[in-house]
Design an enzyme around this catalytic site. Structure first.
Site, PDB file in Angstrom:
ATOM      1  N   HIS A 169    -111.545  14.019  55.764  1.00 62.53           N
ATOM      2  CA  HIS A 169    -111.958  15.335  56.260  1.00 62.53           C
ATOM      3  C   HIS A 169    -110.742  16.137  56.726  1.00 62.53           C
ATOM      4  CE1 HIS A 169    -115.700  12.893  57.100  1.00 62.53           C
ATOM      5  NE2 HIS A 169    -116.205  13.880  56.402  1.00 62.53           N
ATOM      6  N   GLY A 220    -114.763  17.400  49.229  1.00 60.84           N
ATOM      7  CA  GLY A 220    -114.002  16.274  48.718  1.00 60.84           C
ATOM      8  C   GLY A 220    -114.529  15.789  47.380  1.00 60.84           C
TER       9      GLY A 220
END
Length: 282
Positions: A37, A147
């Site tokens: 993250h 992602g």
């Protein structure tokens, strides 16, 4: 960094900053943040004047209530990480804030959302699209960052943006791995030491398969991965698919596409882990 809990307060802050000409980047998360993250947040901070990170465990994307209950919630630690990364706002709304009424919208992006995760987690991507569209409407970002570990999710969100004509750029960011190769995941926190050791077989098998694929067919590579995972201790393969990276449909030959990705989901004990590897990329 400010922690904000309501859409109204967030929009007031962003309106003032946009008036100063600042671009807004959004990083949607469910919290339990890790270095993967952090890489998304840092990318956004480098490319936008303001970065908003949502921290919200979205109930509508869980088809397993037990999984929802066990999902880690670590807001204080998350905020410390976000501050270190340079985020301007952590947006941590309540369920009531995001869903004042039940969201009955149905999102369908077949065939992207009917294969792999879509087949094994019915309703999951509908819930993802519900919350991501709500976040896009609330934040109105110039760019949003996701992602590539959630490879199928990224493809579906790109398609949602195209079909709903959102005026923003979707930025896909590479998988971040531990030094030993394990893909970072919030669910890794639930692995025992032994399970974590077993989980390494997932990434190690994928890396080996990329070398193997150079001199073997798609079906041979598929079989090699499936057998390696089935033979590994403590792992249970849910699926492994070798697909076109754009359409997510299975390929039967390496010549079928210029962009070929292997996507895998494995249970390590009770913890469901996903990963992927690119065999061919434009």
């Amino acid at each position: 960094m400010k922690v904000i809990h309501t859409i109204k307060d967030l929009q007031a802050e962003l309106t003032a900053l946009r008036a100063q000409g600042k671009k807004v980047g959004l990083v949607p998360t469910m919290g339990a943040l890790h270095a993967g993250h952090a890489s998304l947040v840092k990318r956004s901070v480098s490319e936008n004047g303001v970065t908003v990170v949502s921290v919200f465990v979205n109930p509508t994307q869980f088809n397993d209530k037990n999984d929802l209950a066990k999902y880690p919630r670590t807001l204080d630690a998350d905020c410390r990480l976000l501050e270190d990364c340079g985020a301007a706002f952590a947006f941590a709304p309540s369920v009531e804030e995001m869903y004042p009424q039940p969201d009955t919208r149905e999102f369908s992006y077949a065939p992207l959302d009917t294969v792999m995760e879509g087949a094994f987690r019915p309703g999951h991507f509908n819930g993802v699209c519900q919350i991501v569209s709500k976040l896009f409407d609330a934040v109105q970002p110039d760019r949003a960052y996701f992602g590539e570990k959630d490879f199928q999710q990224l493809a579906i969100i790109r398609e949602m943006v195209r079909q709903m004509d959102y005026k923003l750029e979707i930025v896909g960011c590479p998988i971040v791995r531990e030094e030993d190769g394990l893909a970072l995941s919030s669910r890794n926190k639930r692995l025992s030491a032994r399970e974590r050791e077993n989980a390494l077989n997932i990434s190690q098998t994928l890396f080996k398969s990329r070398t193997f694929a150079a001199s073997h067919t798609v079906s041979e590579t598929q079989k090699m991965v499936e057998e390696a995972i089935e033979d590994a201790p403590g792992l249970r393969l849910e699926y492994f698919e070798i697909v076109d990276g754009n359409t997510l449909q299975k390929v039967s030959s390496w010549e079928d596409s210029l962009y070929v990705v292997g996507c895998i989901t494995v249970f390590c004990g009770e913890v469901r882990l996903i990963d992927n590897i690119k065999y061919k990329e434009i």
